[in-house]
Structure formats: C-alpha cells, structure tokens
Write an enzyme that holds these catalytic residues in place. Structure first.
Site, PDB file in Angstrom:
ATOM      1  N   GLU A  52       0.856  -1.192   0.000  1.00  0.00           N
ATOM      2  CA  GLU A  52       0.000   0.000   0.000  1.00  0.00           C
ATOM      3  C   GLU A  52       0.884   1.231   0.000  1.00  0.00           C
ATOM      4  O   GLU A  52       1.939   1.247   0.649  1.00  0.00           O
ATOM      5  CB  GLU A  52      -0.904   0.019   1.237  1.00  0.00           C
ATOM      6  CG  GLU A  52      -1.728   1.305   1.302  1.00  0.00           C
ATOM      7  CD  GLU A  52      -2.881   1.256   2.291  1.00  0.00           C
ATOM      8  OE1 GLU A  52      -2.831   0.456   3.233  1.00  0.00           O
ATOM      9  OE2 GLU A  52      -3.837   2.039   2.105  1.00  0.00           O
ATOM     10  N   CYS A 250      -6.641   0.876   2.714  1.00  0.00           N
ATOM     11  CA  CYS A 250      -7.648   1.948   2.699  1.00  0.00           C
ATOM     12  C   CYS A 250      -7.458   2.891   1.521  1.00  0.00           C
ATOM     13  O   CYS A 250      -8.385   3.630   1.186  1.00  0.00           O
ATOM     14  CB  CYS A 250      -7.590   2.734   4.000  1.00  0.00           C
ATOM     15  SG  CYS A 250      -8.175   1.801   5.406  1.00  0.00           S
ATOM     16  N   GLU A 382     -11.799  -3.034   3.230  1.00  0.00           N
ATOM     17  CA  GLU A 382     -12.056  -3.345   4.639  1.00  0.00           C
ATOM     18  C   GLU A 382     -13.466  -2.892   4.992  1.00  0.00           C
ATOM     19  O   GLU A 382     -13.684  -2.238   5.991  1.00  0.00           O
ATOM     20  CB  GLU A 382     -11.004  -2.594   5.472  1.00  0.00           C
ATOM     21  CG  GLU A 382     -10.695  -3.199   6.799  1.00  0.00           C
ATOM     22  CD  GLU A 382      -9.573  -2.445   7.499  1.00  0.00           C
ATOM     23  OE1 GLU A 382      -8.553  -3.063   7.796  1.00  0.00           O
ATOM     24  OE2 GLU A 382      -9.716  -1.239   7.762  1.00  0.00           O
TER      25      GLU A 382
HETATM   26  O1  AHR Z   1      -2.267  -1.324   6.832  1.00  0.00           O
HETATM   27  C1  AHR Z   1      -2.762  -0.060   7.169  1.00  0.00           C
HETATM   28  C2  AHR Z   1      -4.271   0.015   7.062  1.00  0.00           C
HETATM   29  O2  AHR Z   1      -4.851  -0.831   7.990  1.00  0.00           O
HETATM   30  C3  AHR Z   1      -4.850  -0.453   5.764  1.00  0.00           C
HETATM   31  O3  AHR Z   1      -4.833   0.528   4.807  1.00  0.00           O
HETATM   32  C4  AHR Z   1      -6.238  -0.805   6.125  1.00  0.00           C
HETATM   33  O4  AHR Z   1      -6.799  -1.760   5.274  1.00  0.00           O
HETATM   34  C5  AHR Z   1      -6.135  -1.238   7.564  1.00  0.00           C
HETATM   35  O5  AHR Z   1      -7.065  -0.600   8.349  1.00  0.00           O
END
Ligand code: AHR
Length: 662
Positions: A52, A250, A382
């Site tokens: 990410e 996210c 999520e």
């Molecule tokens: O890993 C950090 C965040 O944690 C991610 O973006 C999310 O999916 C989770 O809440």
C-alpha cells in the site's frame, strides 16, 4: 572478580553445563513428525506481500523518482520547490521568479512552471522526498520538458547539492525553441548524501517554461529506465512471495469516493496520469504529511510487472463503491454502481485480454503484449455491514458471468471478531464466497493466544486470506509501536497455526509493508528505508523464513498424539517440499527457558545433517535498525540426525526452522 560470580563460573566449569541450564531448562519433550502423509496441499500463494502507498512507500519509496511534485500538480503547486530568499530584497528574488501556470481543471498534468530569469543568480531547488539519496560514483538520469520564451535563455544547469550547498554532481543542458521538447542529461555524484537536493540555474535572461522535471537513479530494479528502487524490490524478491496484493489497503477506498484509487488513471504514459492527494497525508494528527501525493508513476501496469518479476500472483483490490467507513463512508447507490463494476471487468481485460481488445491494447502499448495471467480480484478492502454485502453481490454476479474462473476476494471488515466480522462471515459464507480477507492488528499476546484460530473453522465455507496482520507492541496504529522481537516472535508462533490449517488458509500477508524513516504515518511496518538504505525488521525475517520454506505439502507434528498449538509455549508446524525433496519443521518457543526436543521422524529417510535457521533473543524489545540491520535475522547452523531422530535444544524466545534433506 566478585566472589559470587567466581563461584558461579566455577560451578559452570565443573558441571560442564551451559549458562542456560542454570537458568532453568525444561524437561525434554518428544514430538512426532509424520512425513508419510500429506495432510493438505500448501498453495503457492500461501505467503505473499501486501503493498500500500502508505508511509511514502510508493512516491518517495519503491518508485525511484527523486523529484517531488515534478509536474507542479500538487494542490499547492510549488510544494517541494524552493526559491531561496530571506526577504523580497534577496538576491534570488531580484534575479528571477517562477509562477505556476494552470491550463485546465481536473485532468492530468495541467500545470507547468513559467520561470522568468533576470540575472545569473536565480536558482530553483527541489527538495526531494525528505531529501534525495545520492551515492558516490552513481549516475542519475535527468529528463525535463521545456519551451523557451522571450529573451536569451540558452542553457539550464542542474546540480546535486548537499545540505551544506556543496555541489556533488552537475550537468548543463542546451535549450532552444519555443515548442515543448523533452531534454535529458546525466548527473554523476562525486559524493554520498541522504539529503541532497536538485538546484537549477540558467544561462541568459528571459522566460522559460518547465514541466516534468525528473531525476532517477540509473541503477534501478532490472535496470528499467525510470523504474523501481533496487534495494527495496530486492528485499521483496528475496522473500519469494506467492502473491502481490496492491494497491492497498484503505487507499483503495479513499476518504471520499472522489479520492478513491482509480486504476484507469494510473496506466498509459506517465505524464498523463492524474495526481491524487494521498489519503494518508493528514489521517493521523501525530504524523501529518501534507506533501504526500500519488503521482501514479507506480501504477497498475507497474504493479503487474512487479508481480511478474517476482513470480508472484497479482492480486488487485478495487473500490466497491464505498469510501472508507472510518472516514466519510460515502456510498454509491446500487443503481449507480455500473461504472465501478465496469472498472473491475475492464481490469481483467487489461490484465488478460487479447491485444485486439481495447484494454488488452493498452497493455500491449505499454510494452506487455502477453497477458499478466490474472487469477484473483478483490472487491472492496475493509468494508463492513449490509451495504458491503449488497455491493459485493453486484460485483460477484457481473464478474462471475463474464469471467467464471476469476477468484473473487471479499472482505470481512477491519477486525478479526465482533459484530462486523460475524455478520460479514455469515453473509459471505451463505453467498458461497470463495476467498475472504481477514484483518488483524492485535497485541503480541493475542497472536500467541490465537494460534488455534483456524483449527475449528468450517471447512465447507470460504477459504481464508489473512490479508493484513501485524502484532502491535503498544496499540493499533500507535506511533509508539515497534517492530520488536516480541511482535515478530508472536507472529511466528501464530503463523504455525496458519500453516497447520493450510487446507483453509491459502493466502497470508503482513501489513503495512514499508515505511520511510522520515515520512511515515503508521508503524509497525515490515521494511524501513531512508533515501539511501533499507532494512528488513525482525518481522520481515520471520515472514521470509516462512515464505522461503513454504513447501508443497502439509505434514503433521504432534506431541503425545495431539497437534502442537502452543501448549507450554511451544508452537510447531511442518511441511514437505516435494520438488526439493526437503522437510521444513518450524518451531517457536515463546517461553523464557530453552526447550530440549526429541523429534521422531516417521515415513521418510532424512539425511544425517539438518540445517538449522535460528532467530532468538531474550531481549524482547530488540529491534533491527539502519545501524544494525540484521541484528534479528536467522543464524545458520547444522545438527546431526541419528536413526530418524532429531535431538535439539530450542533456545528461549526463539523461532527455528529445521531443514531436513530427504
Ligand atoms: O495497513 C494499514 C491500514 O490498515 C490499511 O490501509 C487498512 O486496510 C487497515 O485498516
């Protein structure tokens, strides 16, 4: 020497014992490893990577561009660009100025910089991503677009300067013509600096327009021009990951729908990819990074290519029409979901379609006529609640109708238990979901206590993707969390439980993956880097040990006929690699005493020498760092095996992999 210490040493000498014996070694325990029967196949996807763009993991990290805001597209369009001056009477201000010219709205690359030079002392500086990392002797590829206006400007000079202003490397590029042209040059650094900057000055006076000012190390991953940072990809590749999940997290959802990740805006010519503010820029008051944007130089094509380079299955996750429920929770009405669903269908075409299809052609035009062989797609990150289930159904129906073989990854929300989780799991199971993503950011104790989590899961329900997990040393997303040995050892213990349930758990990944030491928002993270160096945490080495010894077949390891699941602080799992003809036995001892083990191996004839990879430390707070990057990493040794019996001592607070050659 003090008398007590002398007495102790004498006792040690006379007894021939190790100090550990005196600190209380436990009785030997006998385990049985049954190598005759494969209990389940281990999926090649078992241990993978979650990527990410958080903590400057993409821009400023994996994507090796050194110029921040190279095309002046940030909301404050001169962010990252400095015109050194103390007041309006300064030399620089009297020598020239620069203005951002905006040519449009809500499109890619609408801005450029108009520089008016009145004298030779005018300079413009780019500060990089918390500086630029340059190494002595290394070469850096410069490119920029320019159009010369009124006046006599004939040359631009680019210099890498250190924090004291000394020039480390420079190049001058002749400029001509009022049409936009791309120019290039090479800078060779005569020194090493983590916080260098790029200074630009001009020959002549007048007006020159600049855009896409870019500087990359020549030495990138696979030597690709304008590619990825080599040391960081190497750390990932060394894991031999089974899959690469991208682009989040996210970031997929966005804090608002308008700011969700839209893959179509991240492919095609790099200069035409529309910038987007990074959702993590001001998410946490404790770590604001307002200069955090996404250039998408690392876009979906590059993610697919990276997965291919590493031999990992690509796993893209897409917005399902729900903005982050921790932020706005904006929803796309069900009857307006079509464009979102179409994005998913088009992505499959982009990855796998023939070059005669519209999106297959885009892939070909980017230099990859062969398909990327996409097998998985994630719907939402999520999300939770009925709103998610309703949207998941729409995606599921459309994708399965067009591409019945694509496996859809659905989500069970942000927590591993509780109302959201129970509801999501129940609904998804009822809908026949194939693969459900679970997230857990919990304490080290939780990880040690939950190694049996999957032992009693319903085998007729969905397969499990443990898509985001990490032990939090303080609290979830606390800025004080550390990647210490306590967290890594607890994860190692827990992972024996995932492995023991490999018939059910088919994908797992630690999260988040990377963090820039000067620009992070979230900790803990598996890999830390600055502009020059990078290191794997203890958690990284645990992940790597598992991934490098994933095996192909699950074996059983028992004590007194019962699976070893953490009883008396001992955890274990065992696999066989049919291709390599090896057995990998993983043991975690979370106790304070060493543990002697006798392991009887049934149904196989291992060679006499067993390789032992040990991570151990009685300092549970210990961490790796830039100065001690491998303090917590596997130490290799060997032990003899006699008559199919392995007698070993597992140190206290240790994770050990035993490799038995058959
Ligand atoms: O890993 C950090 C965040 O944690 C991610 O973006 C999310 O999916 C989770 O809440």
């Amino acid at each position: 020497m003090r008398p007590l210490l002398t007495a102790c040493l004498l006792l040690l000498f006379l007894s021939g014992c190790s100090p550990r014996v005196l600190t209380g070694q436990s009785d030997a325990r006998t385990l049985e490893l049954n190598a005759a029967t494969s209990v389940a196949a281990i999926q090649p996807t078992m241990y993978g990577i979650f990527f990410e763009d958080i903590n400057f993991a993409a821009d400023g990290g994996l994507y090796a561009e050194m110029v921040k805001n190279r095309s002046f597209e940030f909301t404050l369009p001169k962010t990252g660009w400095l015109e050194p001056q103390t007041d309006q009477f300064s030399l620089n201000a009297r020598s020239g100025k620069s203005d951002v010219i905006k040519t449009g709205q809500d499109q890619a690359n609408v801005n450029f910089l108009r520089v008016t030079v009145k004298g030779p002392d005018y300079v413009l500086i780019n500060e990089g991503f918390r500086g630029m990392g340059v190494k002595v002797g290394a070469e850096y590829d410069l490119t920029f677009d320019a159009a010369v206006g009124d006046g006599s400007i004939s040359e631009a000079r680019f210099e890498l300067i250190d924090t004291a202003g000394s020039v480390l490397g420079a190049t001058s590029v002749k400029l001509s013509g009022s049409d936009w042209k791309e120019y290039s040059g090479t800078l060779k650094s005569g020194g090493t600096a983590a916080k260098a900057r790029l200074r630009i000055s001009f020959q002549g006076t007048g007006v020159v327009d600049l855009d896409m000012i870019s500087l990359f190390p020549r030495d990138t991953w696979k030597g690709r021009k304008k590619g990825l940072r080599k040391d960081l990809v190497q750390l990932l590749d060394d894991m031999d990951p089974g899959f690469l999940r991208f682009p989040g997290g996210c970031i997929v959802e966005g804090r608002t729908l308008a700011r969700r990740y839209q893959w179509k805006k991240t492919v095609g010519p790099v200069a035409e990819r529309e910038y987007l503010v990074n959702r993590w820029n001001t998410e946490f008051n404790h770590r604001p990074t307002p200069d955090y944007y996404q250039s998408f130089g690392l876009g979906f094509f590059e993610y697919f290519q990276l997965a291919e380079d590493m031999g990992a299955e690509p796993l893209p996750i897409l917005s399902c029409g729900m903005a982050c429920q921790f932020n706005t929770g904006e929803l796309v009405p069900l009857d307006e979901l079509d464009p979102y669903v179409q994005d998913a269908l088009d992505l499959i075409e982009f990855a796998n379609g023939d070059v005669s299809t519209p999106w297959g052609k885009v892939r070909r035009d980017m230099g990859h006529p062969e398909p990327f062989n996409l097998k998985y797609i994630g719907v939402g990150n999520e999300q939770w609640g009925p709103e998610y289930i309703e949207r998941y159904k729409v995606f599921n129906d459309a994708i399965k109708e067009a591409y019945p073989d694509i496996v859809i990854v659905s989500g069970s929300g942000p927590f591993p238990d509780g109302e959201f989780f129970e509801y999501g799991m129940e609904q998804l199971t009822a809908l026949g979901a194939e693969l459900v993503d679970e997230h857990y950011y919990r304490s080290p104790e939780w990880f040690r206590e939950n190694a049996t989590r999957y032992d009693n899961y319903d085998r007729s329900g969905p397969k499990i993707f443990a898509g985001e997990y990490a032990a939090q040393s303080v609290a979830i997303a606390s800025p004080d969390n550390k990647n210490n040995w306590n967290t890594a050892l607890s994860e190692a213990a827990y992972m024996t439980g995932m492995e023991r349930n490999a018939d059910l758990v088919v994908m797992t990944s630690y999260a988040p993956l990377m963090a820039h030491a000067d620009a992070w928002q979230w900790t803990p993270d598996m890999i830390w880097f600055n502009n020059l160096e990078s290191y794997g945490t203890a958690n990284y080495y645990v992940q790597k040990l598992y991934a490098n010894h994933a095996g192909t077949d699950l074996l059983t390891i028992t004590e007194g006929g019962q699976p070893l699941t953490g009883q008396r602080e001992l955890y274990a799992s065992a696999v066989k690699d049919a291709g390599k003809n090896e057995i990998y036995l993983k043991v975690a001892n979370t106790g304070t005493s060493p543990q002697r083990l006798t392991i009887n191996i049934k149904g196989a004839k291992p060679g006499a020498t067993v390789t032992v990879l040990t991570m151990a430390s009685d300092d549970l707070e210990a961490v790796n760092s830039f100065t001690a990057p491998t303090k917590l990493s596997p130490a290799e040794s060997t032990v003899a095996l006699q008559r199919n019996q392995l007698d070993v001592e597992v140190p206290s607070h240790a994770f050990v992999v035993y490799k038995l050659k058959l």
